[in-house]
Design a protein around this motif. Structure first.
Motif, PDB file in Angstrom:
ATOM      1  N   LYS A  16     -18.415 -51.209  -2.425  1.00  0.00           N
ATOM      2  CA  LYS A  16     -18.928 -51.397  -1.086  1.00  0.00           C
ATOM      3  C   LYS A  16     -18.018 -50.707  -0.078  1.00  0.00           C
ATOM      4  O   LYS A  16     -16.818 -50.908  -0.084  1.00  0.00           O
ATOM      5  CB  LYS A  16     -19.009 -52.882  -0.770  1.00  0.00           C
ATOM      6  N   PRO A  17     -18.580 -49.856   0.829  1.00  0.00           N
ATOM      7  CA  PRO A  17     -17.749 -49.177   1.816  1.00  0.00           C
ATOM      8  C   PRO A  17     -17.271 -50.141   2.888  1.00  0.00           C
ATOM      9  O   PRO A  17     -17.882 -51.168   3.140  1.00  0.00           O
ATOM     10  CB  PRO A  17     -18.685 -48.129   2.405  1.00  0.00           C
ATOM     11  N   THR A  18     -16.164 -49.792   3.515  1.00  0.00           N
ATOM     12  CA  THR A  18     -15.662 -50.584   4.617  1.00  0.00           C
ATOM     13  C   THR A  18     -16.577 -50.371   5.814  1.00  0.00           C
ATOM     14  O   THR A  18     -16.907 -49.251   6.160  1.00  0.00           O
ATOM     15  CB  THR A  18     -14.233 -50.140   4.979  1.00  0.00           C
ATOM     16  N   VAL A  19     -16.992 -51.466   6.417  1.00  0.00           N
ATOM     17  CA  VAL A  19     -17.929 -51.361   7.528  1.00  0.00           C
ATOM     18  C   VAL A  19     -17.331 -51.979   8.777  1.00  0.00           C
ATOM     19  O   VAL A  19     -16.409 -52.779   8.716  1.00  0.00           O
ATOM     20  CB  VAL A  19     -19.274 -52.048   7.192  1.00  0.00           C
ATOM     21  N   LEU A  63     -24.525 -48.783   7.593  1.00  0.00           N
ATOM     22  CA  LEU A  63     -24.588 -47.508   8.305  1.00  0.00           C
ATOM     23  C   LEU A  63     -23.671 -47.465   9.518  1.00  0.00           C
ATOM     24  O   LEU A  63     -23.577 -46.442  10.176  1.00  0.00           O
ATOM     25  CB  LEU A  63     -26.019 -47.228   8.740  1.00  0.00           C
ATOM     26  N   VAL A  64     -23.025 -48.575   9.835  1.00  0.00           N
ATOM     27  CA  VAL A  64     -22.097 -48.638  10.962  1.00  0.00           C
ATOM     28  C   VAL A  64     -20.691 -48.590  10.395  1.00  0.00           C
ATOM     29  O   VAL A  64     -20.246 -49.523   9.733  1.00  0.00           O
ATOM     30  CB  VAL A  64     -22.327 -49.919  11.789  1.00  0.00           C
ATOM     31  N   LEU A  65     -19.999 -47.467  10.648  1.00  0.00           N
ATOM     32  CA  LEU A  65     -18.686 -47.261  10.055  1.00  0.00           C
ATOM     33  C   LEU A  65     -17.608 -47.182  11.122  1.00  0.00           C
ATOM     34  O   LEU A  65     -17.826 -46.634  12.201  1.00  0.00           O
ATOM     35  CB  LEU A  65     -18.667 -45.961   9.245  1.00  0.00           C
ATOM     36  N   ASP A  66     -16.453 -47.683  10.783  1.00  0.00           N
ATOM     37  CA  ASP A  66     -15.273 -47.572  11.632  1.00  0.00           C
ATOM     38  C   ASP A  66     -14.858 -46.101  11.675  1.00  0.00           C
ATOM     39  O   ASP A  66     -14.813 -45.443  10.636  1.00  0.00           O
ATOM     40  CB  ASP A  66     -14.164 -48.435  11.039  1.00  0.00           C
ATOM     41  N   PRO A  67     -14.543 -45.546  12.852  1.00  0.00           N
ATOM     42  CA  PRO A  67     -14.143 -44.131  12.918  1.00  0.00           C
ATOM     43  C   PRO A  67     -12.928 -43.801  12.046  1.00  0.00           C
ATOM     44  O   PRO A  67     -12.848 -42.717  11.483  1.00  0.00           O
ATOM     45  CB  PRO A  67     -13.831 -43.922  14.398  1.00  0.00           C
ATOM     46  N   LYS A  68     -11.991 -44.733  11.907  1.00  0.00           N
ATOM     47  CA  LYS A  68     -10.830 -44.483  11.049  1.00  0.00           C
ATOM     48  C   LYS A  68     -11.245 -44.391   9.587  1.00  0.00           C
ATOM     49  O   LYS A  68     -10.781 -43.538   8.843  1.00  0.00           O
ATOM     50  CB  LYS A  68      -9.798 -45.590  11.225  1.00  0.00           C
ATOM     51  N   THR A  69     -12.114 -45.276   9.170  1.00  0.00           N
ATOM     52  CA  THR A  69     -12.617 -45.251   7.793  1.00  0.00           C
ATOM     53  C   THR A  69     -13.441 -44.005   7.550  1.00  0.00           C
ATOM     54  O   THR A  69     -13.374 -43.416   6.483  1.00  0.00           O
ATOM     55  CB  THR A  69     -13.471 -46.497   7.529  1.00  0.00           C
ATOM     56  N   ARG A  70     -14.200 -43.605   8.551  1.00  0.00           N
ATOM     57  CA  ARG A  70     -15.046 -42.427   8.416  1.00  0.00           C
ATOM     58  C   ARG A  70     -14.216 -41.175   8.166  1.00  0.00           C
ATOM     59  O   ARG A  70     -14.588 -40.304   7.393  1.00  0.00           O
ATOM     60  CB  ARG A  70     -15.875 -42.250   9.683  1.00  0.00           C
ATOM     61  N   ASP A  71     -13.053 -41.076   8.810  1.00  0.00           N
ATOM     62  CA  ASP A  71     -12.201 -39.902   8.620  1.00  0.00           C
ATOM     63  C   ASP A  71     -11.575 -39.865   7.232  1.00  0.00           C
ATOM     64  O   ASP A  71     -11.333 -38.810   6.680  1.00  0.00           O
ATOM     65  CB  ASP A  71     -11.092 -39.881   9.674  1.00  0.00           C
TER      66      ASP A  71
END
Length: 181
Positions: A16-19, A63-71
């Motif tokens: 599961k991705p971090t959301v 579908l809502v991701l933390d910008p830090k996690t997204r990078d």
């Protein structure tokens, strides 16, 4: 003499991705047809039953991701599923509004670049380039809903030039075809 063996948690393919979701989100999920359809699409594509007990809001958090996690994220199956689900939802909404079949074509290369095409009965209504597929996500539910609705509205404007899809004409056509049976 017996020795205790430390068992590690097994590595699974579906992690599961971090959301990230703002706690002050005032968006009503049930009032927005795009978000409702998005949750339905996530449930429909859940082949292993992972999200069976999730609420709609929990499903949309994917579908809502933390910008830090997204990078820091890498191109994996979850980033592809996020993109496919988002654009399949747009196609489903276009299909509901026009009454014509809508199909999605998505192509990625190994670097995370690609394109998305949505056809509505042989008419190209959405054509978008995807860059950095691993970073695909939204900052909030409001951003997700507004971006989805913006793409849907532009697709409907294009479709409206070529199709007559008023609600009354669909109802009348259905009654005529049923009467002829």
């Amino acid at each position: 003499m017996s020795q205790a063996v430390l068992l590690k948690e097994p590595k699974t393919f579906f992690k599961k991705p971090t959301v990230f979701l703002k706690k002050t989100s005032s968006l009503d999920i049930f009032a927005n047809p795009f978000l409702q359809e998005l949750a339905k699409q996530i449930i429909a594509r859940d082949t292993f039953g992972i999200y069976r007990n999730y609420s709609y809001k929990s499903l949309l958090r994917l579908l809502v991701l933390d910008p830090k996690t997204r990078d820091r994220s890498r191109r994996d199956i979850f980033s592809q599923k996020r993109i496919v689900t988002f654009y399949k939802t747009i196609a489903a909404r276009v299909e509901q509004e026009t009454g014509k079949s809508a199909k999605v074509f998505i192509n990625f290369n190994c670097k995370g670049f690609g394109y998305v095409l949505i056809f509505c009965n042989h008419l190209l209504v959405v054509s978008q380039v995807i860059r950095n597929a691993q970073n695909f996500g939204f900052n909030s539910l409001e951003n997700l809903a507004s971006e989805g609705e913006k793409i849907i509205n532009s697709a409907l404007k294009i479709a409206q030039r070529y199709f007559d899809f008023s609600r009354e004409s669909q109802v009348c056509n259905c009654r005529i075809s049923l009467a002829n049976l």
